[in-house]
Design a protein around this motif. Structure first.
Motif, PDB file in Angstrom:
ATOM      1  N   ASP A 106       5.605 -10.008  -7.684  1.00 33.96           N
ATOM      2  CA  ASP A 106       4.791 -10.264  -6.552  1.00 33.96           C
ATOM      3  C   ASP A 106       5.835  -9.065  -5.946  1.00 33.96           C
ATOM      4  N   SER A 107       6.743  -9.941  -5.514  1.00 36.22           N
ATOM      5  CA  SER A 107       7.618  -9.327  -3.923  1.00 36.22           C
ATOM      6  C   SER A 107       8.170  -8.064  -4.428  1.00 36.22           C
ATOM      7  N   LYS A 108       8.305  -7.814  -5.964  1.00 37.84           N
ATOM      8  CA  LYS A 108       8.871  -6.532  -6.322  1.00 37.84           C
ATOM      9  C   LYS A 108       8.095  -5.309  -6.250  1.00 37.84           C
ATOM     10  N   ARG A 109       6.387  -5.637  -6.360  1.00 41.15           N
ATOM     11  CA  ARG A 109       5.337  -4.544  -5.907  1.00 41.15           C
ATOM     12  C   ARG A 109       4.650  -4.390  -4.446  1.00 41.15           C
ATOM     13  N   GLN A 110       5.684  -3.466  -3.920  1.00 40.89           N
ATOM     14  CA  GLN A 110       5.835  -3.425  -3.021  1.00 40.89           C
ATOM     15  C   GLN A 110       5.572  -2.098  -2.552  1.00 40.89           C
ATOM     16  N   ILE A 111       5.213  -1.395  -1.464  1.00 42.45           N
ATOM     17  CA  ILE A 111       4.704   0.273  -0.841  1.00 42.45           C
ATOM     18  C   ILE A 111       6.349   0.408  -0.338  1.00 42.45           C
ATOM     19  N   THR A 112       6.545   0.811  -0.983  1.00 41.90           N
ATOM     20  CA  THR A 112       7.911   1.262  -0.743  1.00 41.90           C
ATOM     21  C   THR A 112       7.922   3.162  -0.146  1.00 41.90           C
ATOM     22  N   PHE A 168      17.053   2.513  -1.872  1.00 42.91           N
ATOM     23  CA  PHE A 168      18.067   1.594  -0.280  1.00 42.91           C
ATOM     24  C   PHE A 168      16.977   1.483   0.396  1.00 42.91           C
ATOM     25  N   GLU A 169      17.821   0.482   0.924  1.00 41.55           N
ATOM     26  CA  GLU A 169      17.096  -0.646   2.297  1.00 41.55           C
ATOM     27  C   GLU A 169      17.123  -0.265   3.474  1.00 41.55           C
ATOM     28  N   LEU A 170      16.509   0.303   4.921  1.00 43.52           N
ATOM     29  CA  LEU A 170      17.249   1.375   5.979  1.00 43.52           C
ATOM     30  C   LEU A 170      16.726  -0.224   7.010  1.00 43.52           C
ATOM     31  N   SER A 179      13.496  -1.932   5.656  1.00 46.29           N
ATOM     32  CA  SER A 179      12.376  -1.196   5.402  1.00 46.29           C
ATOM     33  C   SER A 179      12.544  -0.337   3.790  1.00 46.29           C
ATOM     34  N   GLN A 180      11.736  -0.774   2.518  1.00 45.39           N
ATOM     35  CA  GLN A 180      12.219  -0.133   1.621  1.00 45.39           C
ATOM     36  C   GLN A 180      12.152   1.198   0.848  1.00 45.39           C
ATOM     37  N   TYR A 181      12.742   1.658   0.304  1.00 50.65           N
ATOM     38  CA  TYR A 181      13.197   3.500   0.198  1.00 50.65           C
ATOM     39  C   TYR A 181      13.401   3.949  -1.045  1.00 50.65           C
ATOM     40  N   ALA A 182      12.815   4.508  -1.227  1.00 52.75           N
ATOM     41  CA  ALA A 182      13.417   5.248  -3.109  1.00 52.75           C
ATOM     42  C   ALA A 182      13.729   7.006  -2.440  1.00 52.75           C
ATOM     43  N   CYS A 183      14.708   7.371  -3.410  1.00 57.58           N
ATOM     44  CA  CYS A 183      14.581   8.726  -3.509  1.00 57.58           C
ATOM     45  C   CYS A 183      15.113   9.611  -4.610  1.00 57.58           C
ATOM     46  N   SER A 184      14.627  10.522  -4.807  1.00 54.28           N
ATOM     47  CA  SER A 184      15.485  11.349  -6.191  1.00 54.28           C
ATOM     48  C   SER A 184      15.567  12.919  -6.011  1.00 54.28           C
ATOM     49  N   ASP A 185      16.221  13.557  -6.562  1.00 55.74           N
ATOM     50  CA  ASP A 185      16.657  15.111  -6.629  1.00 55.74           C
ATOM     51  C   ASP A 185      15.566  15.603  -7.062  1.00 55.74           C
ATOM     52  N   SER A 186      14.657  16.497  -6.966  1.00 50.96           N
ATOM     53  CA  SER A 186      13.919  17.170  -8.061  1.00 50.96           C
ATOM     54  C   SER A 186      14.838  18.635  -8.657  1.00 50.96           C
ATOM     55  N   ASN A 215       8.427   8.882   9.520  1.00 51.58           N
ATOM     56  CA  ASN A 215       9.820   7.467   9.917  1.00 51.58           C
ATOM     57  C   ASN A 215       8.964   7.061  11.219  1.00 51.58           C
ATOM     58  N   PHE A 216       8.209   5.947  11.352  1.00 50.38           N
ATOM     59  CA  PHE A 216       8.439   5.370  13.079  1.00 50.38           C
ATOM     60  C   PHE A 216       9.413   4.359  12.855  1.00 50.38           C
TER      61      PHE A 216
END
Length: 178
Positions: free
Chosen positions: A45-51, A99-101, A104-111, A125-126
C-alpha cells in the motif's frame, strides 16, 4: 505395578502437555503468518501513492532529474529503466525513472512520441522553503535558462514568493512563510 502406572500417567501427562504445546505453537505460527500478511499489505500500500510524473519530449529526462536531485536537499534517484535495442525509442533513453525531491516522489520518462502538449504553468510544483537563503538559491538555479513568471516579492499571501518555469519547461512556485 505402581511404577508402571506412574510411568503411564507421566506419558499421558506429557502427551497432553505436548498437545497443548503443539496447539500453542500452531496458534503462534498462524498469528505470525497473519501478521506477515499485514506487513506485506502495508508495504504494498505504501508503494501505491500519488506520484508526480514528468514526460519529457526532448530526450532530457535524465538531465532534468539529475539537475533537480542536485539542487534539492535530501533527494535521490531511486530507479532508472532505459529503452533497449528493440524499443521504438532511442536506445538508452529513459523508459521510466523514479526519484525523490526532499521526500516527494517523482517519476519521469523520455517520450519518443512528439505530443501536441507539453508542460504548463497551470500545474506546478509548490515548494515551501525553510529559509530566505534556500528560496533565493532555488530561484536562481531553477530560473537559469528558464523564464521568471513572477519575480521574488511579497504578494500579500506569503512573506516572499516566486514563480518560474525552468529550462525544461517545468513550473515551480517557491514560497517563504517565515
Amino acid at each position: 505395578m505402581k511404577k508402571f502406572i506412574s510411568l503411564i500417567a507421566l506419558i499421558v501427562l506429557f502427551n497432553c502437555n505436548n498437545k497443548s504445546l503443539n496447539e500453542e505453537l500452531d496458534n503462534l505460527r498462524s498469528e505470525n503468518y497473519e501478521l506477515k500478511k499485514e506487513v506485506d499489505k502495508a508495504i504494498a500500500d505504501s508503494k501505491r501513492q500519488i506520484t508526480t510524473f514528468l514526460t519529457f519530449q526532448n530526450k532530457d529526462a535524465e538531465q532534468a532529474m539529475n539537475f533537480y536531485v542536485s539542487i534539492f536537499k535530501n533527494s535521490k534517484i531511486t530507479e532508472v529503466r532505459r529503452h533497449g535495442k528493440e524499443s521504438p525509442a532511442p536506445e538508452g533513453s529513459i523508459l521510466m525513472a523514479r526519484f525523490e525531491l526532499n521526500g516527494s516522489q517523482y517519476a519521469c520518462s523520455d517520450s519518443y512520441i512528439k505530443h501536441e502538449w507539453n508542460f504548463t504553468p497551470g500545474v506546478s510544483n509548490f515548494v515551501d522553503c525553510a529559509s530566505n537563503e534556500e528560496l533565493e538559491s532555488l530561484f536562481t538555479k531553477l530560473s537559469e535558462n528558464g523564464k521568471v513568471l513572477m519575480p521574488l516579492a511579497d504578494y500579500g499571501f506569503s512573506k516572499k514568493f516566486g514563480f518560474i518555469e525552468d529550462q525544461f519547461g517545468v513550473s515551480w512556485q517557491l514560497n517563504l512563510d517565515e
